[in-house]
Design an enzyme around this catalytic site. Structure first.
Site, PDB file in Angstrom:
ATOM      1  N   HIS A 166      -3.682  -4.829  -0.326  1.00  0.00           N
ATOM      2  CA  HIS A 166      -3.304  -5.460   1.002  1.00  0.00           C
ATOM      3  C   HIS A 166      -3.570  -7.154   1.015  1.00  0.00           C
ATOM      4  O   HIS A 166      -4.334  -7.807   0.920  1.00  0.00           O
ATOM      5  CB  HIS A 166      -4.215  -4.965   1.964  1.00  0.00           C
ATOM      6  CG  HIS A 166      -3.865  -3.583   2.561  1.00  0.00           C
ATOM      7  ND1 HIS A 166      -3.167  -3.147   3.411  1.00  0.00           N
ATOM      8  CD2 HIS A 166      -4.496  -2.416   2.019  1.00  0.00           C
ATOM      9  CE1 HIS A 166      -3.118  -1.762   3.546  1.00  0.00           C
ATOM     10  NE2 HIS A 166      -4.007  -1.422   2.690  1.00  0.00           N
TER      11      HIS A 166
ATOM     12  N   GLU B 295      -2.229  -9.166   2.928  1.00  0.00           N
ATOM     13  CA  GLU B 295      -2.814  -9.726   4.412  1.00  0.00           C
ATOM     14  C   GLU B 295      -4.459  -9.554   4.558  1.00  0.00           C
ATOM     15  O   GLU B 295      -4.651 -10.193   5.569  1.00  0.00           O
ATOM     16  CB  GLU B 295      -1.926  -8.808   5.480  1.00  0.00           C
ATOM     17  CG  GLU B 295      -2.475  -7.448   5.814  1.00  0.00           C
ATOM     18  CD  GLU B 295      -2.054  -6.376   4.720  1.00  0.00           C
ATOM     19  OE1 GLU B 295      -2.384  -5.097   5.038  1.00  0.00           O
ATOM     20  OE2 GLU B 295      -1.368  -6.667   3.831  1.00  0.00           O
TER      21      GLU B 295
ATOM     22  N   CYS C 193       0.835  -1.182  -0.039  1.00  0.00           N
ATOM     23  CA  CYS C 193       0.045  -0.124  -0.016  1.00  0.00           C
ATOM     24  C   CYS C 193       0.737   1.250  -0.091  1.00  0.00           C
ATOM     25  O   CYS C 193       1.673   1.425  -0.943  1.00  0.00           O
ATOM     26  CB  CYS C 193      -1.136  -0.054   1.274  1.00  0.00           C
ATOM     27  SG  CYS C 193      -2.301   0.987   0.938  1.00  0.00           S
TER      28      CYS C 193
END
Length: 206
Positions: free
Chosen positions: A183, A185, A79
């Site tokens: 992202h 994650e 990001c």
């Protein structure tokens, strides 16, 4: 060991937990020496570009990031951590970044019919020959939260694009450096596969 750079910006715990979930040892650290000794390095980031650059400088991490990349160590920006690698951002009035790569971070158009910030799931067109995207499905969906986007000068380093009103660059790969606007994650199984692929790039394959 993967070092997740702590410079006061970003959702560090979720990145750490994602690596732990795939059985990869990762530690959040603000210690430049620890980061330099790690097998791989992750630079996350959310929030304002200017604040992130100020925090990187205060944490003594600007030269660390540059040295890690120069040492050919696997590096992943996430990001804002991707955006900081480039020359400057329009956010806050043309704030200078790390300047490792040529490119500009631009404001998503506010006059389109879509909401800004761009928040949620979107499909990407990714490069099949990039090791970061090995074994991903066609046009995978990933999770975004951002109001600014990358316009890389060297399009040969762009490994994924998406379309949200306009088409723009959302991932880069050059040598030992990889970075994503989205992202991993927070991107479910697709994101975990991306993190596994990054793990597999480490010499120790921890």
């Amino acid at each position: 060991m993967i070092a997740i750079i702590d410079y006061g910006v970003g959702n560090l715990r979720s990145v750490e937990k994602a690596f732990s979930f795939i059985g990869c040892e990762a530690s959040i650290s603000s210690d430049p020496e620890f980061v330099m000794q790690a097998d791989g390095v992750v630079l996350p980031g959310v929030g304002a570009y200017s604040d992130a650059m100020d925090n990187l400088k205060k944490a003594g991490m600007v030269d660390v990031v540059k040295n890690v990349i120069a040492d050919n160590k696997p590096f992943l920006g996430i990001c804002l951590g991707m955006q900081l690698l480039f020359d400057y951002s329009e956010e806050g009035g043309n704030v200078s970044g790390l300047g490792i790569f040529k490119g500009t971070i631009k404001q998503l158009p506010l006059d389109m019919d879509l909401k800004v910030p761009h928040m949620g799931w979107n499909s990407i067109k990714s490069s099949k020959d990039c090791p970061l995207f090995t074994n991903l499905p066609d046009s995978p969906y990933v999770y975004f939260v951002h109001s600014y986007y990358l316009d890389a000068e060297n399009k040969d380093m762009v490994i994924a694009k998406t379309n949200y009103g306009i088409e723009f660059d959302v991932a880069i790969g050059k040598g030992n450096v990889f970075a994503t606007q989205f992202h991993p994650e927070k991107s479910g199984e697709v994101g975990l596969n991306i993190l596994k692929n990054f793990k597999n790039l480490l010499k120790s394959n921890i």
